[in-house]
Design an enzyme around this catalytic site. Structure first.
Site, PDB file in Angstrom:
ATOM      1  N   ASP A  72      57.237  22.988  30.411  1.00 44.51           N
ATOM      2  CA  ASP A  72      57.851  22.251  29.609  1.00 44.51           C
ATOM      3  C   ASP A  72      57.014  23.266  28.806  1.00 44.51           C
ATOM      4  OD1 ASP A  72      54.666  23.467  30.361  1.00 44.51           O
ATOM      5  OD2 ASP A  72      53.789  21.835  30.106  1.00 44.51           O
ATOM      6  N   ASP A 141      41.713  17.234  32.610  1.00 43.07           N
ATOM      7  CA  ASP A 141      41.804  16.725  32.476  1.00 43.07           C
ATOM      8  C   ASP A 141      43.064  15.610  33.437  1.00 43.07           C
ATOM      9  OD1 ASP A 141      44.033  17.330  31.258  1.00 43.07           O
ATOM     10  OD2 ASP A 141      43.838  15.803  28.883  1.00 43.07           O
ATOM     11  N   HIS A 143      46.202  16.585  33.963  1.00 42.09           N
ATOM     12  CA  HIS A 143      47.513  16.918  33.121  1.00 42.09           C
ATOM     13  C   HIS A 143      48.262  17.564  34.199  1.00 42.09           C
ATOM     14  CE1 HIS A 143      46.416  18.970  30.035  1.00 42.09           C
ATOM     15  NE2 HIS A 143      47.673  19.733  30.565  1.00 42.09           N
ATOM     16  N   GLU A 148      50.067  13.802  30.323  1.00 48.60           N
ATOM     17  CA  GLU A 148      48.337  13.535  29.798  1.00 48.60           C
ATOM     18  C   GLU A 148      47.786  12.025  29.751  1.00 48.60           C
ATOM     19  OE1 GLU A 148      47.457  15.888  28.210  1.00 48.60           O
ATOM     20  OE2 GLU A 148      47.242  16.638  26.208  1.00 48.60           O
TER      21      GLU A 148
HETATM   22  C1  GLP Z   1      48.524  23.278  30.138  1.00 48.21           C
HETATM   23  C2  GLP Z   1      50.245  23.149  30.769  1.00 48.21           C
HETATM   24  C3  GLP Z   1      49.698  22.523  32.150  1.00 48.21           C
HETATM   25  C4  GLP Z   1      48.854  23.919  32.707  1.00 48.21           C
HETATM   26  C5  GLP Z   1      47.480  23.514  32.003  1.00 48.21           C
HETATM   27  C6  GLP Z   1      46.367  24.372  32.726  1.00 48.21           C
HETATM   28  O1  GLP Z   1      48.389  22.040  29.274  1.00 48.21           O
HETATM   29  N1  GLP Z   1      51.068  22.598  29.595  1.00 48.21           N
HETATM   30  O2  GLP Z   1      51.388  22.969  32.889  1.00 48.21           O
HETATM   31  O3  GLP Z   1      48.504  22.975  33.712  1.00 48.21           O
HETATM   32  O4  GLP Z   1      47.635  24.235  30.821  1.00 48.21           O
HETATM   33  O5  GLP Z   1      46.259  25.757  32.172  1.00 48.21           O
HETATM   34  P1  GLP Z   1      45.848  27.115  32.500  1.00 48.21           P
HETATM   35  O6  GLP Z   1      46.205  26.744  33.650  1.00 48.21           O
HETATM   36  O7  GLP Z   1      45.463  27.057  31.698  1.00 48.21           O
HETATM   37  O8  GLP Z   1      43.924  25.945  32.626  1.00 48.21           O
END
Ligand code: GLP
Length: 273
Positions: A72, A141, A143, A148
């Site tokens: 993304d 959450d 995702h 989402e």
């Molecule tokens: C963002 C990214 C996700 C990732 C999530 C969790 O929303 N788009 O791909 O898994 O953050 O991030 P973190 O690993 O910093 O908790």
């Protein structure tokens, strides 16, 4: 689904990096037949990337014939912004390994035509022969990528509006100011991830415990998009003990017993290349 419960963040990261490196080596990629790797951003994969870099520096693995597709990217955030996923990937991974620039694919959140950009991304994945291994993290959450809660589990690459939860969670990278966090992102779909031949999800820390519980203990549900992994024939979640605090006791115990009988935790933690 396979669930690997590592002691802590470091063990989770080493396990995942050794696992990915072994997969790439077994594949024996060439220029004509490269290994296609799906890449996440976020704090969860930082340790995994660090360890992969170390394996490269120690001469144990090469990324010359690896093609990557990132999950993304924010919409309307300049590529050179320190918090863009472009910057993240080059700073934390690509600049430190021998991957070829032309083999790196990251969605362009500044494209004039965002819809065309997303369609083209799916076409490029297909032209590369599909993703061999998609690595990913989970939002608090549940995702996956930026899919989402409420996202179609059959979704493909598209533009997605972020939830307030995600904007708040990601504001820690933007001076804790939610107004500075982009409100939209381009993201691969749940189905894009599920189409990969293998999926490996990282999940660590107590703030991910609820998401892990929904991913594993409950049914497939679009409100916890990572739960789609239950339908994947080769899906693995590697987590740490802290993320397990909301798992059902019987679920936790089963996966602990299983990994000790099969020896799968130690096998990749102590992998010799
Ligand atoms: C963002 C990214 C996700 C990732 C999530 C969790 O929303 N788009 O791909 O898994 O953050 O991030 P973190 O690993 O910093 O908790």
């Amino acid at each position: 689904m396979r669930v690997i419960i590592a002691k802590d963040y470091d063990d989770m990261s080493v396990w995942a990096a050794n696992y990915v490196a072994k997969r790439i080596k077994e594949f024996n990629p060439t220029e004509e037949h490269p290994f296609v790797l799906g890449c996440p951003t976020g704090s969860s994969p930082l340790g995994l990337y660090r360890h992969l870099i170390k394996l490269y520096q120690d001469g144990k693995i090469s990324f010359k014939n690896v093609v990557t597709f990132n999950m993304d990217e924010y919409v309307n955030l300049p590529e050179e912004h320190p918090e863009s996923y472009h910057s993240f990937m080059f700073n934390n991974f690509f600049n430190h390994i021998d991957i070829r620039r032309e083999n790196i694919h990251i969605l362009n959140g500044n494209a004039k035509d965002l819809k065309a950009e997303c369609e083209h991304y799916e076409e490029m994945i297909a032209a590369a022969g599909g993703v061999d291994l998609f690595m990913g993290g989970i939002g608090p959450d549940g995702h996956i990528a930026f899919n989402e809660p409420g996202s179609s589990l059959g979704s493909r690459t598209r533009i997605k509006t972020l939830t307030t939860n995600t904007i708040q969670a990601n504001s820690r990278f933007f001076n804790n100011d939610i107004n500075l966090v982009p409100k939209q992102a381009l993201t691969v779909g749940v189905q894009t991830v599920m189409d990969a031949r293998e999926v490996l999800i990282l999940c660590n820390g107590p703030h991910k415990a609820r998401a892990l519980h929904h991913a594993i203990d409950n049914g497939v549900n679009h409100m916890w998009t990572v739960s789609a992994l239950q339908m994947h024939p080769h899906g693995t979640i590697v987590c740490d003990e802290e993320a397990c605090v909301e798992l059902k006791m019987s679920t936790y115990q089963y996966f602990k017993d299983k990994q000790s009988i099969e020896g799968v935790l130690d096998r990749y933690l102590n992998l010799k290349f």
